[in-house]
Scaffold this active site. Structure first.
Site, mmCIF file in Angstrom:
data_model
loop_
_atom_site.group_PDB
_atom_site.id
_atom_site.type_symbol
_atom_site.label_atom_id
_atom_site.label_comp_id
_atom_site.label_asym_id
_atom_site.label_seq_id
_atom_site.Cartn_x
_atom_site.Cartn_y
_atom_site.Cartn_z
ATOM 1 N N ASP A 80 -22.544 26.606 -11.638
ATOM 2 C CA ASP A 80 -22.477 25.940 -10.330
ATOM 3 C C ASP A 80 -23.805 25.311 -9.932
ATOM 4 O O ASP A 80 -23.865 24.125 -9.591
ATOM 5 C CB ASP A 80 -22.041 26.934 -9.247
ATOM 6 C CG ASP A 80 -20.558 27.255 -9.311
ATOM 7 O OD1 ASP A 80 -20.013 27.295 -10.426
ATOM 8 O OD2 ASP A 80 -19.957 27.477 -8.252
ATOM 9 N N ARG A 133 -30.096 38.149 1.637
ATOM 10 C CA ARG A 133 -30.124 36.723 1.966
ATOM 11 C C ARG A 133 -31.326 36.319 2.827
ATOM 12 O O ARG A 133 -31.936 35.281 2.567
ATOM 13 C CB ARG A 133 -28.805 36.299 2.635
ATOM 14 C CG ARG A 133 -27.572 36.404 1.739
ATOM 15 C CD ARG A 133 -27.861 35.964 0.334
ATOM 16 N NE ARG A 133 -26.686 35.974 -0.525
ATOM 17 C CZ ARG A 133 -26.706 36.377 -1.787
ATOM 18 N NH1 ARG A 133 -27.828 36.825 -2.330
ATOM 19 N NH2 ARG A 133 -25.618 36.334 -2.528
ATOM 20 N N ASP A 177 -22.258 33.759 2.936
ATOM 21 C CA ASP A 177 -23.616 33.403 2.518
ATOM 22 C C ASP A 177 -24.069 32.038 3.037
ATOM 23 O O ASP A 177 -25.244 31.838 3.348
ATOM 24 C CB ASP A 177 -23.731 33.442 0.990
ATOM 25 C CG ASP A 177 -23.898 34.859 0.473
ATOM 26 O OD1 ASP A 177 -24.201 35.755 1.283
ATOM 27 O OD2 ASP A 177 -23.712 35.077 -0.736
ATOM 28 N N SER A 205 -16.229 37.946 -9.510
ATOM 29 C CA SER A 205 -17.608 37.515 -9.301
ATOM 30 C C SER A 205 -18.494 38.732 -9.028
ATOM 31 O O SER A 205 -18.036 39.747 -8.489
ATOM 32 C CB SER A 205 -17.701 36.517 -8.146
ATOM 33 O OG SER A 205 -17.408 37.152 -6.924
#
Length: 432
Positions: free
Chosen positions: A27, A107, A136, A192
């Site tokens: 990605d 994050r 996110d 994932s």
């Protein structure tokens, strides 16, 4: 085909710098090429927050081969533990009473360094590969806006032109072949994975069916509790102002005191004893329910022993209010408001509550279970004399059992008034 307006927009990006949060995966490699095609000078940034098995030399080479002008590999592990994970430990933070916020905590430290790099490089833009349905995107962008309101975030997975071109993994692979982007030959997992020092999370793919059990081979940080050692492992964990400062393994004598080493060691010990797995359905900030499976070995252990020590050191009413602050801390962290003024308020209040949370807790680990076996503190509010049923008075504190009569009478006044008005106790009344 792009519209004239889109072509005009592309020209405005020529020579502009963008800092891309880059993983080296399909990605973000496609995004790197796509941004370059928009005219950007792309600076790649890869944050090390403790994910396993990364080859940072290979990531750097791939980024440059795909057109990056510079690549930053930033080791954020110690900052992550001391400034983010330990803040959550002090707060006993759990989102919706279950999730220990592993991804949510990572994050803001990643976004903070991304903004710092953008400022250093004179970049007006940052970019990420977060999807348009997840949390996110909110976390990265809220943090970036809070830290530098002049920076603009480019989110390809919300960009109409990008979405028109890439409708799925097949389009990404075809573009990678066309552009000469190396693609890993390792088969892609059917779910994932996001990992850092605090936890590993698993979602999507086969796990989107909430009735599908996780494959046994999936887990990385913890062993199956049934396969954990057939012996108890005992730890002594010491705290100062709510933060773990020393761990002693009473079984083998190992001692750890440095924050990062201490935390990694607790991950190792708790993990091998099967501590820290959960499988839940949670509510994303964007309003979508999500099924996630998490491993948080050290975090699960530290929350248990920290709560136990607070029972010794904190006043009853402080605990009640701190519980509310814990819930608010978790909600703000999960939703991306780490750098919000209300989070500053909550953190300062929690710090105040932790002034006297110091001492040690001893805990036994066995096949997924944690059993606290003892605790002590120089700041303890516990009095054996006062609590004892064998002593007539309160020792050094003036407490007479007869005083309880008036205490009960005062506290029952409103109950008597309420039930007198209704005619009888609610438990005896059947006609609602």
């Amino acid at each position: 085909m792009s519209s004239p307006a889109a072509k005009k927009a592309k020209k405005t990006f020529v020579g502009e710098k963008v800092v891309l949060a880059y993983s080296g995966g399909l990605d973000t490699s496609v995004i790197l090429k796509w941004l370059s095609g928009q005219g950007f000078e792309v600076i790649c940034y890869c944050a090390n927050v403790g994910q396993q098995g990364e080859d940072y030399d290979a990531i750097t080479k791939k980024a440059k081969d795909c057109g990056a002008s510079k690549v930053y590999i930033e080791d954020l592990c110690e900052e992550f533990v001391t400034d983010f994970v330990f803040e959550a430990v002090k707060a006993n933070a759990q989102y919706e009473g279950r999730y220990l916020l592993g991804t949510s905590l990572a994050r803001p430290v990643i976004a903070k360094r991304q903004v710092e790099i953008a400022q250093k490089e004179g970049a007006k833009y940052v970019s990420h590969g977060a999807t348009g349905k997840g949390n996110d995107q909110v976390r990265f962008e809220m943090c970036a806006q809070a830290l530098d309101s002049k920076i603009t975030t480019i989110a390809p997975w919300r960009d109409a032109e990008f979405l028109e071109k890439f409708k799925g993994r097949g389009d990404l692979l075809a573009y990678a072949t066309e552009q000469g982007i190396p693609v890993s030959s390792t088969p892609k997992a059917s779910y994932s994975i996001d990992e850092n020092l605090y936890h590993t999370s698993y979602e999507s793919g086969i796990l989107e069916d909430p009735m599908t059990a996780p494959p046994p081979e999936m887990f990385k940080m913890t062993v199956d509790p049934l396969k954990a050692p057939d012996k108890v492992e005992s730890l002594r964990i010491e705290f100062a102002k709510g933060i773990p400062v020393k761990v002693t393994n009473k079984t083998d004598g190992t001692v750890k005191e440095k924050p990062l080493e201490l935390f990694c060691y607790l991950n190792e010990v708790a993990g091998r004893n099967g501590i820290g797995r959960i499988d839940i359905v949670e509510n994303r900030f964007v309003g979508i329910k999500s099924r996630g499976i998490y491993e948080t070995p050290a975090g699960t252990l530290l929350r248990e022993v920290h709560l136990d020590l607070e029972g010794l050191c904190l006043d009853k009413e402080v605990v009640r209010i701190r519980d509310q602050l814990s819930e608010e801390f978790a909600r703000l962290c999960y939703n991306g408001f780490w750098y919000a003024p209300e989070m500053e308020l909550v953190k300062h209040a929690i710090d105040f509550s932790q002034r006297d949370v110091e001492g040690a807790v001893e805990v036994a680990l066995y096949k997924g279970n944690m059993t606290v076996t003892g605790r002590e503190s120089a700041k303890s509010l516990y009095s054996a004399d006062l609590a004892s049923m064998e002593i007539e008075n309160g020792g050094s504190i003036d407490y007479e059992p007869a005083d309880a009569q008036g205490f009960i009478r005062i506290n029952s006044t409103r109950l008597k008034a309420y039930h007198s008005l209704r005619g009888c106790p609610a438990s005896l009344k059947t006609d609602f």
